[in-house]
Write an enzyme that holds these catalytic residues in place. Structure first.
Site, PDB file in Angstrom:
ATOM      1  N   TYR A 116      12.735  -4.792  35.460  1.00 24.82           N
ATOM      2  CA  TYR A 116      12.224  -4.095  37.105  1.00 24.82           C
ATOM      3  C   TYR A 116      11.345  -4.037  36.787  1.00 24.82           C
ATOM      4  O   TYR A 116      10.083  -2.864  37.558  1.00 24.82           O
ATOM      5  CB  TYR A 116      12.973  -2.427  36.558  1.00 24.82           C
ATOM      6  CG  TYR A 116      14.115  -2.058  36.433  1.00 24.82           C
ATOM      7  CD1 TYR A 116      14.437  -1.835  37.678  1.00 24.82           C
ATOM      8  CD2 TYR A 116      14.555  -1.948  35.377  1.00 24.82           C
ATOM      9  CE1 TYR A 116      16.460  -1.601  37.966  1.00 24.82           C
ATOM     10  CE2 TYR A 116      16.226  -1.565  35.807  1.00 24.82           C
ATOM     11  CZ  TYR A 116      16.865  -1.695  36.757  1.00 24.82           C
ATOM     12  OH  TYR A 116      18.394  -0.513  37.343  1.00 24.82           O
ATOM     13  N   ASN A 119      12.822   6.304  45.299  1.00 27.51           N
ATOM     14  CA  ASN A 119      14.003   5.309  44.541  1.00 27.51           C
ATOM     15  C   ASN A 119      15.394   6.056  43.503  1.00 27.51           C
ATOM     16  O   ASN A 119      14.484   7.608  43.221  1.00 27.51           O
ATOM     17  CB  ASN A 119      13.296   4.639  43.553  1.00 27.51           C
ATOM     18  CG  ASN A 119      13.977   3.679  42.987  1.00 27.51           C
ATOM     19  OD1 ASN A 119      15.473   4.224  42.744  1.00 27.51           O
ATOM     20  ND2 ASN A 119      13.282   2.215  42.291  1.00 27.51           N
ATOM     21  N   ASP A 179      23.596  14.085  51.308  1.00 29.53           N
ATOM     22  CA  ASP A 179      23.380  15.895  52.397  1.00 29.53           C
ATOM     23  C   ASP A 179      21.847  16.644  52.277  1.00 29.53           C
ATOM     24  O   ASP A 179      21.367  16.391  53.587  1.00 29.53           O
ATOM     25  CB  ASP A 179      24.548  17.076  51.522  1.00 29.53           C
ATOM     26  CG  ASP A 179      25.347  16.263  52.243  1.00 29.53           C
ATOM     27  OD1 ASP A 179      25.864  15.293  52.854  1.00 29.53           O
ATOM     28  OD2 ASP A 179      26.697  16.643  51.438  1.00 29.53           O
ATOM     29  N   HIS A 231      13.721   0.409  46.124  1.00 32.61           N
ATOM     30  CA  HIS A 231      15.330  -0.220  45.082  1.00 32.61           C
ATOM     31  C   HIS A 231      14.222  -0.998  44.616  1.00 32.61           C
ATOM     32  O   HIS A 231      13.434  -2.648  45.199  1.00 32.61           O
ATOM     33  CB  HIS A 231      16.272  -0.592  45.023  1.00 32.61           C
ATOM     34  CG  HIS A 231      17.520   0.869  45.275  1.00 32.61           C
ATOM     35  ND1 HIS A 231      17.320   1.424  44.474  1.00 32.61           N
ATOM     36  CD2 HIS A 231      17.634   0.886  46.508  1.00 32.61           C
ATOM     37  CE1 HIS A 231      18.811   2.136  44.772  1.00 32.61           C
ATOM     38  NE2 HIS A 231      18.238   1.701  46.392  1.00 32.61           N
ATOM     39  N   SER A 269      14.995  -3.675  42.449  1.00 35.25           N
ATOM     40  CA  SER A 269      14.786  -4.506  42.061  1.00 35.25           C
ATOM     41  C   SER A 269      16.046  -5.133  43.070  1.00 35.25           C
ATOM     42  O   SER A 269      16.769  -4.444  44.031  1.00 35.25           O
ATOM     43  CB  SER A 269      16.564  -4.180  41.027  1.00 35.25           C
ATOM     44  OG  SER A 269      17.717  -3.517  41.254  1.00 35.25           O
TER      45      SER A 269
HETATM   46  C1  DQA Z   1      16.801   1.225  41.107  1.00 35.61           C
HETATM   47  C2  DQA Z   1      18.411   0.155  41.426  1.00 35.61           C
HETATM   48  C3  DQA Z   1      19.633   0.959  40.608  1.00 35.61           C
HETATM   49  O1  DQA Z   1      20.736   0.266  40.360  1.00 35.61           O
HETATM   50  C4  DQA Z   1      19.769   1.485  39.270  1.00 35.61           C
HETATM   51  O2  DQA Z   1      20.004   2.342  38.461  1.00 35.61           O
HETATM   52  C5  DQA Z   1      18.339   2.221  38.821  1.00 35.61           C
HETATM   53  C6  DQA Z   1      16.915   1.145  39.585  1.00 35.61           C
HETATM   54  C7  DQA Z   1      15.963  -0.462  41.005  1.00 35.61           C
HETATM   55  O3  DQA Z   1      15.283   0.893  40.942  1.00 35.61           O
HETATM   56  O4  DQA Z   1      16.232  -1.318  41.692  1.00 35.61           O
HETATM   57  O5  DQA Z   1      17.646   2.740  37.744  1.00 35.61           O
HETATM   58  O6  DQA Z   1      17.448   2.194  41.633  1.00 35.61           O
END
Ligand code: DQA
Length: 145
Positions: free
Chosen positions: A24, A72, A85, A98, A100
């Protein structure tokens, strides 16, 4: 009037910087927020983070009159129909972010229940993904002028 943009971060994103930096990144959430303020001085940002799903639903509703939102959802991405929803009911430009590349990780991360309720998805760009999301939101608000 400055465009108001909500930057919403869900469950576990308050621990950015310490949590799996190899996945991250090493920036904290407040580093990312300061970076956005520096890059977009004309935007009025509303930054929110919560580990409580119902509170996030409230933040999404709060964004209903804004110029747009970047969210996010963290792990809620993969199972929260409540967030889906809430997003569906808010008619502003919406981007799912995201840090990642969720598509290159565990199979359960490849599915988002939130994506059908947003306009765009950014994944795998690290903190720059939030910048891209804000650029998109601003381009949409220019279209409406
Ligand atoms: C995330 C990806 C998700 O799968 C994970 O649970 C996160 C971070 C990301 O920013 O890459 O908490 O949203």
């Amino acid at each position: 009037m400055p465009t108001e943009v909500f930057i919403l971060n869900g469950v576990n994103l308050g621990t950015l910087g310490q949590r799996r930096p190899e996945v991250y990144g090493s920036l904290t959430l407040s580093d990312i927020e300061r970076m956005l303020e520096g890059k977009f001085p004309a935007v009025e940002f509303e930054f929110r983070q919560t580990d409580y799903e119902g509170e996030m639903v409230g933040f999404i509703r709060e964004a209903a009159e804004s110029g747009g939102l970047a969210l996010n959802p963290g792990a809620w991405t993969h199972y929260s129909y409540a967030l889906h929803d809430a997003l569906e009911a808010v008619l502003v430009p919406k981007v799912e972010v995201h840090l990642s590349n969720v598509h290159a990780r565990e199979s359960w991360r490849r599915h988002s229940v939130v994506s059908p309720a947003v306009d765009a998805v950014v994944a795998g760009m690290g903190a720059s993904g939030y910048v891209t999301a804000v650029q998109y939101i601003l381009s949409r608000s220019e279209d409406r002028r």
